[in-house]
Design a protein around this motif. Structure first.
Motif, PDB file in Angstrom:
ATOM      1  N   PRO A  86      25.549 -17.508   7.065  1.00 17.88           N
ATOM      2  CA  PRO A  86      24.143 -17.074   7.170  1.00 17.88           C
ATOM      3  C   PRO A  86      24.013 -15.563   6.934  1.00 17.88           C
ATOM      4  N   ASP A  87      22.955 -15.178   6.242  1.00 17.88           N
ATOM      5  CA  ASP A  87      22.743 -13.759   5.906  1.00 17.88           C
ATOM      6  C   ASP A  87      22.681 -12.882   7.146  1.00 17.88           C
ATOM      7  N   ASP A  88      22.043 -13.380   8.222  1.00 22.19           N
ATOM      8  CA  ASP A  88      21.903 -12.518   9.405  1.00 22.19           C
ATOM      9  C   ASP A  88      23.258 -12.286  10.079  1.00 22.19           C
ATOM     10  N   VAL A  89      24.150 -13.262   9.998  1.00 26.54           N
ATOM     11  CA  VAL A  89      25.487 -13.081  10.584  1.00 26.54           C
ATOM     12  C   VAL A  89      26.239 -12.002   9.792  1.00 26.54           C
ATOM     13  N   LEU A  90      26.126 -12.065   8.472  1.00 25.93           N
ATOM     14  CA  LEU A  90      26.787 -11.051   7.640  1.00 25.93           C
ATOM     15  C   LEU A  90      26.213  -9.666   7.955  1.00 25.93           C
ATOM     16  N   ALA A  91      24.893  -9.617   8.117  1.00 27.35           N
ATOM     17  CA  ALA A  91      24.247  -8.319   8.375  1.00 27.35           C
ATOM     18  C   ALA A  91      24.610  -7.798   9.770  1.00 27.35           C
ATOM     19  N   ASP A  92      24.622  -8.676  10.753  1.00 26.69           N
ATOM     20  CA  ASP A  92      24.902  -8.254  12.136  1.00 26.69           C
ATOM     21  C   ASP A  92      26.332  -7.749  12.307  1.00 26.69           C
TER      22      ASP A  92
ATOM     23  N   ALA B 293      19.495 -13.622  21.607  1.00 24.51           N
ATOM     24  CA  ALA B 293      19.870 -15.039  21.483  1.00 24.51           C
ATOM     25  C   ALA B 293      20.210 -15.378  20.026  1.00 24.51           C
ATOM     26  N   ARG B 294      19.438 -14.848  19.100  1.00 25.65           N
ATOM     27  CA  ARG B 294      19.721 -15.103  17.674  1.00 25.65           C
ATOM     28  C   ARG B 294      21.096 -14.558  17.295  1.00 25.65           C
ATOM     29  N   ARG B 295      21.396 -13.341  17.757  1.00 31.59           N
ATOM     30  CA  ARG B 295      22.687 -12.736  17.378  1.00 31.59           C
ATOM     31  C   ARG B 295      23.861 -13.519  17.974  1.00 31.59           C
ATOM     32  N   ILE B 296      23.717 -13.929  19.242  1.00 33.97           N
ATOM     33  CA  ILE B 296      24.812 -14.684  19.859  1.00 33.97           C
ATOM     34  C   ILE B 296      24.948 -16.054  19.188  1.00 33.97           C
TER      35      ILE B 296
ATOM     36  N   PRO C 224      34.237 -10.704  23.009  1.00 34.92           N
ATOM     37  CA  PRO C 224      34.438 -11.714  21.958  1.00 34.92           C
ATOM     38  C   PRO C 224      33.216 -11.810  21.039  1.00 34.92           C
ATOM     39  N   TRP C 225      32.224 -10.952  21.254  1.00 32.44           N
ATOM     40  CA  TRP C 225      30.963 -11.067  20.506  1.00 32.44           C
ATOM     41  C   TRP C 225      30.801  -9.900  19.534  1.00 32.44           C
ATOM     42  N   PRO C 226      31.109 -10.095  18.252  1.00 35.12           N
ATOM     43  CA  PRO C 226      31.020  -8.984  17.288  1.00 35.12           C
ATOM     44  C   PRO C 226      29.591  -8.471  17.114  1.00 35.12           C
ATOM     45  N   ALA C 227      28.602  -9.286  17.480  1.00 37.30           N
ATOM     46  CA  ALA C 227      27.203  -8.843  17.346  1.00 37.30           C
ATOM     47  C   ALA C 227      26.542  -8.841  18.720  1.00 37.30           C
ATOM     48  N   GLY C 228      27.310  -8.479  19.753  1.00 37.51           N
ATOM     49  CA  GLY C 228      26.808  -8.616  21.122  1.00 37.51           C
ATOM     50  C   GLY C 228      26.334  -7.323  21.765  1.00 37.51           C
ATOM     51  N   ASP C 229      26.108  -6.287  20.969  1.00 30.52           N
ATOM     52  CA  ASP C 229      25.671  -5.014  21.567  1.00 30.52           C
ATOM     53  C   ASP C 229      24.407  -5.192  22.397  1.00 30.52           C
ATOM     54  N   GLY C 230      24.463  -4.717  23.638  1.00 28.08           N
ATOM     55  CA  GLY C 230      23.269  -4.748  24.480  1.00 28.08           C
ATOM     56  C   GLY C 230      22.913  -6.130  24.993  1.00 28.08           C
ATOM     57  N   VAL C 231      23.801  -7.110  24.815  1.00 23.33           N
ATOM     58  CA  VAL C 231      23.486  -8.454  25.313  1.00 23.33           C
ATOM     59  C   VAL C 231      23.973  -8.581  26.759  1.00 23.33           C
ATOM     60  N   VAL C 232      23.119  -9.120  27.608  1.00 22.16           N
ATOM     61  CA  VAL C 232      23.493  -9.408  28.993  1.00 22.16           C
ATOM     62  C   VAL C 232      23.652 -10.917  29.118  1.00 22.16           C
TER      63      VAL C 232
END
Ligand code: FCB
Length: 486
Positions: free
Chosen positions: A275-281, A254-257, A337-345
């Protein structure tokens, strides 16, 4: 303005009439490519949506916006419908390729004239015009030069914003720069289910940044040209992201999305930083070196309100097999469409769904408004879109009965009211949409209008929900459930 009242909403009582504060703005919304038609008239050139919709296989049934609701020729009739609805405001968008056909250089007088007549017609009827500068129809010439992943597009947008402000700024008081930059960036350049249909995750992040930059540059242009009392905003389709499980992985999904759905825009636009986490993800895709010194200062401009569009919540969990799964409701594609969506259902909310397959959950709107109210207490909010598609038909009596839409609107407006009671500074609500129209990749198959459009004849038939909404707009009160207007 902002209030510091504690946020403590009670569940609404569905049998009680609910009254909104005096001055609460009621409106309906449309967008240029979805209703205007007249795609090659009076100097208009192709936008990315013209090229995309004319590409076989892109839009359901090969539908295009060539004719749409023929609003370009029928705008007077449509203004009459708006007046009958009794709304105080109308949110429309300006087609960039009508006003500045090549995306650079001088204005096209005939394109300007169309919007100028529309604005005059609205004001004559006492309806406040709310202009969106970009609802996705980028001039194709700018896409050919690289589109939103290219920095120059942001400067082109600012120039175009100045042209429109010079032409309409004496009469239009309320302005929105971009509609849903998330869709432009991540559906347009990531999953490719929107124009221009490109599928490169790094490009989608570049596009997101250049859309943010375009907004900041355009706000500067607008402020320099508009009277002091003008209201300037941006509209985001903020996602109400909820983990369906409570494992740390679900919460992290949820945080990544939330990061690339919401905070990649809210951060620079309102807080002055990504946000730092977006850059990191997203570090596996890009080093973000396209963010130049000074960009975030340009992007963070004081705004008069935030436009929020909401339809359905985004429910996520984590899939330990690693692959993204399920439908996020934004259209099927082999590309995410989710650059940080690995493993997200992705899951749809349980219970009834709209014709889009979107789960109906009005509490998502409440939660979203409360979040915005908490994080940005000094920024008023306007709901610039909310509504639903259903399989509406004209009955034997010639009427269109759409009780599901009335229930949807009632449910969501009750939650808006609850958010107001909780201290969120919500100023207005725009029903999507005035008319059935071209629903992007779904063509004419999805009907979101309060007014039915017979595409064979262009006849407009107000649905039962239009009569219901007219009563709401005129009285500022939601009729009691079951107390349907006739
Ligand atoms: C929003 C768009 C609008 C319409 C609705 C259903 O994402 O802004 O044009 O398509 O969804």
């Amino acid at each position: 303005m902002a209030t510091s009242a504690p946020i403590t909403g009670q569940a609404p009582d569905p049998t009680r009439a609910i009254s909104f504060p005096p001055g609460f703005l009621w409106g309906t919304a449309t967008a240029s490519y979805q209703i205007e038609g007249a795609a090659r008239e009076d100097g208009r050139t192709a936008s990315i949506w013209d090229v995309y919709s004319h590409t076989p296989g892109r839009v359901l049934n090969g539908d295009t916006g060539d004719v749409a609701d023929d609003h370009y020729h029928r705008w007077r009739e449509d203004l009459g419908i708006l007046a009958d609805l009794g709304v105080g405001a109308y949110r429309f968008s300006v087609a960039w390729p009508r006003v500045q056909p090549t995306g650079s250089g001088p204005a096209n007088a005939k394109g300007i004239d169309f919007y100028s007549r529309l604005v005059d017609g609205l004001l004559e009827k006492g309806i406040q015009p709310v202009a969106t500068l970009y609802h996705w129809d980028l001039p194709q010439e700018l896409e050919d030069a690289g589109g939103w992943p290219v920095r120059e597009t942001a400067y082109r947008f600012a120039e175009y914003a100045g042209i429109v402000a010079d032409a309409l700024g004496d009469r239009v008081r309320t302005w929105t720069t971009l509609n849903e930059p998330w869709c432009s960036a991540f559906l347009g350049y990531g999953s490719g289910v929107h124009a221009p249909g490109r599928t490169d995750a790094a490009d989608s992040l570049r596009a997101a940044h250049h859309l943010n930059l375009a907004h900041g540059l355009a706000v500067r242009e607008l402020r320099g040209r508009l009277p002091q009392e003008a209201q300037v905003s941006v509209t985001l389709n903020l996602h109400q992201v909820r983990p369906v499980g409570d494992s740390p992985q679900d919460v992290d999904a949820a945080r990544r999305i939330d990061g690339t759905a919401n905070r990649v825009f809210l951060g620079p636009l309102l807080d002055g930083a990504y946000p730092d986490d977006v850059l990191a993800d997203t570090a596996h895709l890009t080093d973000w070196s396209f963010v130049k010194d000074g960009d975030t200062e340009i992007i963070r401009q004081p705004l008069d309100f935030l436009g929020v569009n909401y339809y359905s919540p985004t429910l996520v969990s984590y899939n330990k097999d690693g692959a993204e799964q399920g439908s996020d409701g934004h259209g099927a594609s082999a590309h995410s469409p989710w650059p940080a969506g690995d493993g997200v259902v992705f899951h749809q909310a349980p219970g009834p769904k709209t014709a889009m397959g979107w789960g109906i959950d009005p509490t998502g709107l409440y939660d979203l408004l409360v979040r915005v109210g908490r994080e940005y207490p000094d920024l008023p909010v306007v709901i610039t879109e909310n509504g639903a598609a259903f399989d509406d038909r004209i009955g034997a009596d010639g009427l269109v009965d759409d009780p599901e839409r009335i229930a949807y609107l009632r449910g969501h407006l009750s939650e808006v009211h609850r958010a107001l009671a909780s201290g969120v500074d919500v100023r207005g609500y725009f029903l999507w949409s005035l008319l059935d129209n071209f629903e992007w990749g779904y063509g004419y198959s999805k009907r979101f209008g309060a007014v039915y459009v017979d595409y064979e004849t262009q006849r407009r038939v107000p649905k039962a929900s239009a009569r219901w909404y007219a009563q709401v707009a005129k009285t500022g009160t939601l009729p009691e459930a079951g107390d349907s207007p006739s």
